[in-house]
Write a protein that holds these residues in place. Structure first.
Motif, mmCIF file in Angstrom:
data_model
loop_
_atom_site.group_PDB
_atom_site.id
_atom_site.type_symbol
_atom_site.label_atom_id
_atom_site.label_comp_id
_atom_site.label_asym_id
_atom_site.label_seq_id
_atom_site.Cartn_x
_atom_site.Cartn_y
_atom_site.Cartn_z
ATOM 1 N N ASP A 216 27.459 70.771 35.712
ATOM 2 C CA ASP A 216 27.954 71.554 34.584
ATOM 3 C C ASP A 216 27.106 71.285 33.344
ATOM 4 O O ASP A 216 26.495 70.209 33.227
ATOM 5 C CB ASP A 216 29.406 71.195 34.287
ATOM 6 N N ASP B 97 27.611 67.922 31.711
ATOM 7 C CA ASP B 97 27.265 66.699 32.423
ATOM 8 C C ASP B 97 25.969 66.121 31.858
ATOM 9 O O ASP B 97 24.916 66.760 31.908
ATOM 10 C CB ASP B 97 27.081 66.983 33.923
ATOM 11 N N THR C 151 27.700 64.225 37.272
ATOM 12 C CA THR C 151 28.172 65.340 38.086
ATOM 13 C C THR C 151 28.875 64.840 39.343
ATOM 14 O O THR C 151 29.971 65.290 39.680
ATOM 15 C CB THR C 151 26.996 66.254 38.482
ATOM 16 N N ARG D 273 32.215 63.147 38.408
ATOM 17 C CA ARG D 273 33.216 64.117 37.949
ATOM 18 C C ARG D 273 33.787 64.902 39.120
ATOM 19 O O ARG D 273 35.012 65.090 39.232
ATOM 20 C CB ARG D 273 32.574 65.076 36.932
ATOM 21 N N GLU D 274 32.914 65.371 40.006
ATOM 22 C CA GLU D 274 33.366 66.155 41.145
ATOM 23 C C GLU D 274 34.268 65.329 42.065
ATOM 24 O O GLU D 274 35.271 65.828 42.582
ATOM 25 C CB GLU D 274 32.163 66.695 41.919
ATOM 26 N N GLN E 239 36.150 62.863 41.216
ATOM 27 C CA GLN E 239 37.443 62.691 40.553
ATOM 28 C C GLN E 239 38.273 63.966 40.650
ATOM 29 O O GLN E 239 39.482 63.920 40.937
ATOM 30 C CB GLN E 239 37.241 62.303 39.093
ATOM 31 N N GLU E 240 37.644 65.117 40.444
ATOM 32 C CA GLU E 240 38.371 66.383 40.478
ATOM 33 C C GLU E 240 38.849 66.749 41.874
ATOM 34 O O GLU E 240 39.942 67.309 42.044
ATOM 35 C CB GLU E 240 37.474 67.507 39.934
ATOM 36 N N GLU E 241 38.044 66.431 42.887
ATOM 37 C CA GLU E 241 38.374 66.844 44.254
ATOM 38 C C GLU E 241 39.303 65.871 44.969
ATOM 39 O O GLU E 241 40.245 66.297 45.653
ATOM 40 C CB GLU E 241 37.093 67.010 45.069
ATOM 41 N N GLY F 116 40.252 62.484 43.510
ATOM 42 C CA GLY F 116 40.919 61.510 42.663
ATOM 43 C C GLY F 116 40.254 60.160 42.534
ATOM 44 O O GLY F 116 40.906 59.178 42.147
ATOM 45 N N ILE G 91 43.042 66.242 45.669
ATOM 46 C CA ILE G 91 43.508 66.624 44.337
ATOM 47 C C ILE G 91 43.437 68.131 44.161
ATOM 48 O O ILE G 91 44.331 68.745 43.570
ATOM 49 C CB ILE G 91 42.667 65.921 43.257
ATOM 50 N N ASP G 92 42.358 68.734 44.652
ATOM 51 C CA ASP G 92 42.156 70.175 44.490
ATOM 52 C C ASP G 92 42.176 70.851 45.856
ATOM 53 O O ASP G 92 41.137 70.970 46.516
ATOM 54 C CB ASP G 92 40.832 70.441 43.787
ATOM 55 N N GLU H 118 39.659 73.551 46.935
ATOM 56 C CA GLU H 118 38.322 73.162 47.355
ATOM 57 C C GLU H 118 38.322 72.308 48.615
ATOM 58 O O GLU H 118 37.414 72.411 49.441
ATOM 59 C CB GLU H 118 37.626 72.378 46.222
#
Length: 230
Positions: free
Chosen positions: A88, A91, A97, A100-101, A103-105, A107, A147-148, A151
């Motif tokens: 992003d 980033d 990157t 972050r990914e 953590q988002e996907e 946790g 988490i997501d 995805e």
């Protein structure tokens, strides 16, 4: 968390030393075009796990975090991958990157991750992305979780002992000509970019055991992209 950590397995230091001396053929072959700006990252996150199987050298019970992509995704639905995604604008670095990914996907908190090194970037022709594999260590892992769900359909810690087990390794084939390494572990069929990256890492780390490259397993049709379907 970055820098040296005494809890890291010794093979991680061997990987760092080997890559500092030379770039393996796989990374040279798939190096991105000079100046390519469409970049992504994946987090190759390893952690302590259950004791490894007897007779497996070097794999001291480590495990690696893998995900299964959601089946409705337009790109590579249902395939096994490392946590990751596109860089992003906010980033600061490619490592950011990857963290972050993850953590988002799934946790994974960035503060729980000890980044070992960023491996040479690889160019994925189908997605036209340059992908940076970030090798990392998690001294105190949490259970794998999603988490997501848009995805990721599943997340799993896969024992390294399973990945180096010759009985779980094979060559993936498809009538249209595709051939590449494959693994079966924790109910996951690992092939393509993820399998190539794992296979290369196991070789560089000195963990790989001899396996029958002549053992062929057809790629399940559910995992084939439109260009690979017969």
């Amino acid at each position: 968390m970055t820098g040296s950590d005494a809890s890291r397995p010794a093979w991680m230091e061997r990987v760092a030393e080997q890559l500092a001396q030379d770039t393996p053929e796989y990374f040279r072959t798939f190096a991105p075009p000079v100046g390519w700006h469409r970049r992504s990252a994946v987090l190759m996150l390893f952690a302590p796990g259950a004791p490894s199987a007897p007779g497996v050298p070097g794999a001291r019970g480590e495990q690696v975090l893998l995900t299964e992509r959601a089946p409705h995704l337009r790109s590579h639905p249902g395939q096994v991958s490392f946590p990751g995604g596109r860089m992003d604008p906010e980033d600061e670095t490619i490592v950011r990157t990857a963290l972050r990914e993850a953590q988002e996907e799934v946790g994974v908190a960035p503060g729980d991750v000890d980044v070992v090194l960023t491996m040479p970037e690889l160019f994925l022709t189908p997605s036209q992305n340059s992908v940076a594999p970030v090798l990392a260590w998690c001294p105190a892992p949490s259970p794998a979780r999603v988490i997501d769900p848009n995805e990721v359909a599943r997340a799993a810690w896969v024992p390294v002992a399973d990945l180096v087990d010759p009985a779980r390794r094979f060559t993936v084939t498809h009538p249209l000509g595709y051939r590449g390494p494959g693994f079966e572990a924790e109910g996951l069929f690992v092939w393509g970019f993820t399998a190539m990256l794992l296979s290369s890492l196991l070789d560089i780390a000195g963990l790989a055991l001899p396996w029958d490259e002549g053992r062929e397993v057809p790629l399940p049709d559910r995992l084939a992209s439109p260009g690979l379907r017969s």
